[in-house]
Design a protein around this motif. Sequence first.
Motif, PDB file in Angstrom:
ATOM      1  N   ASP A   1       0.850  -1.188   0.000  1.00  0.00           N
ATOM      2  CA  ASP A   1       0.000   0.000   0.000  1.00  0.00           C
ATOM      3  C   ASP A   1       0.886   1.239   0.000  1.00  0.00           C
ATOM      4  O   ASP A   1       1.227   1.799   1.068  1.00  0.00           O
ATOM      5  CB  ASP A   1      -0.921  -0.028   1.217  1.00  0.00           C
ATOM      6  CG  ASP A   1      -1.963   1.092   1.153  1.00  0.00           C
ATOM      7  OD1 ASP A   1      -2.018   1.752   0.100  1.00  0.00           O
ATOM      8  OD2 ASP A   1      -2.695   1.284   2.141  1.00  0.00           O
ATOM      9  N   ILE A   2       1.318   1.628  -1.185  1.00  0.00           N
ATOM     10  CA  ILE A   2       2.233   2.763  -1.329  1.00  0.00           C
ATOM     11  C   ILE A   2       1.502   3.867  -2.076  1.00  0.00           C
ATOM     12  O   ILE A   2       0.812   3.624  -3.075  1.00  0.00           O
ATOM     13  CB  ILE A   2       3.508   2.356  -2.101  1.00  0.00           C
ATOM     14  CG1 ILE A   2       4.206   1.222  -1.354  1.00  0.00           C
ATOM     15  CG2 ILE A   2       4.430   3.546  -2.264  1.00  0.00           C
ATOM     16  CD1 ILE A   2       5.406   0.678  -2.087  1.00  0.00           C
ATOM     17  N   GLU A   3       1.637   5.050  -1.606  1.00  0.00           N
ATOM     18  CA  GLU A   3       0.994   6.191  -2.250  1.00  0.00           C
ATOM     19  C   GLU A   3       1.707   6.507  -3.567  1.00  0.00           C
ATOM     20  O   GLU A   3       2.941   6.640  -3.604  1.00  0.00           O
ATOM     21  CB  GLU A   3       1.047   7.410  -1.337  1.00  0.00           C
ATOM     22  CG  GLU A   3       0.318   8.624  -1.914  1.00  0.00           C
ATOM     23  CD  GLU A   3       0.350   9.813  -0.970  1.00  0.00           C
ATOM     24  OE1 GLU A   3      -0.167  10.866  -1.373  1.00  0.00           O
ATOM     25  OE2 GLU A   3       0.886   9.656   0.150  1.00  0.00           O
ATOM     26  N   LEU A   4       0.941   6.592  -4.649  1.00  0.00           N
ATOM     27  CA  LEU A   4       1.513   6.864  -5.963  1.00  0.00           C
ATOM     28  C   LEU A   4       1.801   8.346  -6.110  1.00  0.00           C
ATOM     29  O   LEU A   4       1.046   9.202  -5.637  1.00  0.00           O
ATOM     30  CB  LEU A   4       0.557   6.407  -7.074  1.00  0.00           C
ATOM     31  CG  LEU A   4       0.208   4.922  -7.079  1.00  0.00           C
ATOM     32  CD1 LEU A   4      -0.771   4.620  -8.207  1.00  0.00           C
ATOM     33  CD2 LEU A   4       1.470   4.079  -7.248  1.00  0.00           C
ATOM     34  N   GLU A   5       2.897   8.627  -6.764  1.00  0.00           N
ATOM     35  CA  GLU A   5       3.294  10.000  -6.997  1.00  0.00           C
ATOM     36  C   GLU A   5       3.032  10.364  -8.459  1.00  0.00           C
ATOM     37  O   GLU A   5       3.203   9.542  -9.352  1.00  0.00           O
ATOM     38  CB  GLU A   5       4.772  10.197  -6.671  1.00  0.00           C
ATOM     39  CG  GLU A   5       5.103   9.935  -5.203  1.00  0.00           C
ATOM     40  CD  GLU A   5       6.582  10.151  -4.920  1.00  0.00           C
ATOM     41  OE1 GLU A   5       7.306  10.463  -5.883  1.00  0.00           O
ATOM     42  OE2 GLU A   5       7.001  10.019  -3.747  1.00  0.00           O
ATOM     43  N   THR A   6       2.647  11.593  -8.682  1.00  0.00           N
ATOM     44  CA  THR A   6       2.362  12.065 -10.037  1.00  0.00           C
ATOM     45  C   THR A   6       3.670  12.398 -10.749  1.00  0.00           C
ATOM     46  O   THR A   6       4.521  13.115 -10.222  1.00  0.00           O
ATOM     47  CB  THR A   6       1.474  13.308  -9.994  1.00  0.00           C
ATOM     48  OG1 THR A   6       0.282  12.987  -9.274  1.00  0.00           O
ATOM     49  CG2 THR A   6       1.113  13.762 -11.393  1.00  0.00           C
TER      50      THR A   6
END
Length: 485
Positions: free
Chosen positions: A378-383
């Motif tokens: 569960d890793i936050e995606l970066e733009t």
Amino acid sequence: MSMDFATLEALRLRHPAWRLLRSDHAPLMASFLHRAFVAPNVRVMAAADLAEALEDELFALRERLGPDAFPRSAIQYLDDWASPEKGWLRKFYTLGSDEPQFDLTPATEKAIAWLTTLAARSFVGTESRLLTLFELLKQMSEGSEADPEKRVAELRKRRDAIDLEIEQVLAGDVPLLDDTALRDRFQQFMQLARELLTDFREVEHNFRTLDRRVRERIALWEGSKGALLEDIMGERDAIADSDQGRSFRAFWDFLMSSRRQEELSELLARVLELPPVAELRPDARTRRVHYDWLEAGEHTQRTVARLSQQLRRFLDDQAWLENRRIMDILHGIETKALALRETQPTGEIMAIAATAAEIELPMERPLHRPAMKPLIADIELETGEADVDASALYSQVVVDKARLARHVRNALQERSQVTLRELIDAQPLQRGLAELVAYLELGRAPLKVVIDEASPEVISWQAIGRDGAGCTRRARMPRVTFVRG
């Protein structure tokens, strides 16, 4: 057909037309399919187009009858109507396309045609039908008469009647049909014209049934290949020489005559201008009903040709597979012979598979192993910030070849040939050079293209330059002429 109870009960349970009339959705199916296929004389329609038209119909009915009316989607209704249990639509795939196509079955068109006869008619003509029956009996009687004297006597009798009529006309006695007789004959003409379009689907269905029977015979054949080919060629000749095949070929030869087409156009134009006929307010498509016959007959011709091509390809594939297996065996023998030419082996050269059965116990088989499930963190995606020009995604040009083909066919209905420049003058290019190239790709049956290198032409169209301003582009190319195939 026998009209006994058992036969009618079997038809009530099995015939698609009777099942359609008993269905709760019969008004929806009959009205929609008549408007989508029968009225415009459409033979095949893509699933997406037909589902969109049905969705509009269902939306209008739900607005009027309530949201609970016809709860399923349009494509679900179409798939249900095309199921083997219903058989009201034929769902199939054309060669080179993965989009399903739909067409009416002959049983559905018969049911719709019968429903159109239930409405009360203000005028019912009987004279023209009696004259038609009498003329058919005369043709059968005269056409089967083998005695030359009787044939000559009948011809002289008809000649004397024609001479007498000519004398009456020259004397000023010109007999004319009254308004009732004109309406009677025109009504009979329209009924026969509609029935002829209905018959085409049944003829095409019978051709497909005969072809399917041949394929089943190929799949189950256990004899020699020569006997199979002889049997198949005899079956193909039987299709062409059957009563339907000979009748359809005679109809096609008659209608394909340019002189007959011009004569039909002139007769239709003259009859539709008569005041008694104009009072009946005939359908606008009546003026081009012979072109509808031509289009329906052309579709049937393409179906027969496509069935023959598929059968020929099937036989070629079977022969290729057999030849490939033989060549593989021969190649293996040659390879082993060359390997043994210099050094003669002392041991075993080749072995034959054991004739005993191999026993494999159930417990010797491996047990089921569940597949590994990937663990996604569960890793936050970066733009991302990539400098990419996305305008290329929106600058694709799609040319509608079906629209171009319809434009060419409509132009060839009134003329025997038309140039590419005349087509573009009547309907300017919308997609520029890509649409011009698409026109050149239409040179296939039933359209024929003739290129005259000695007569160059300049074709121009409006475009947008790199600076965003409008400009005129021109292409110099040989004269391209589309000819009715």
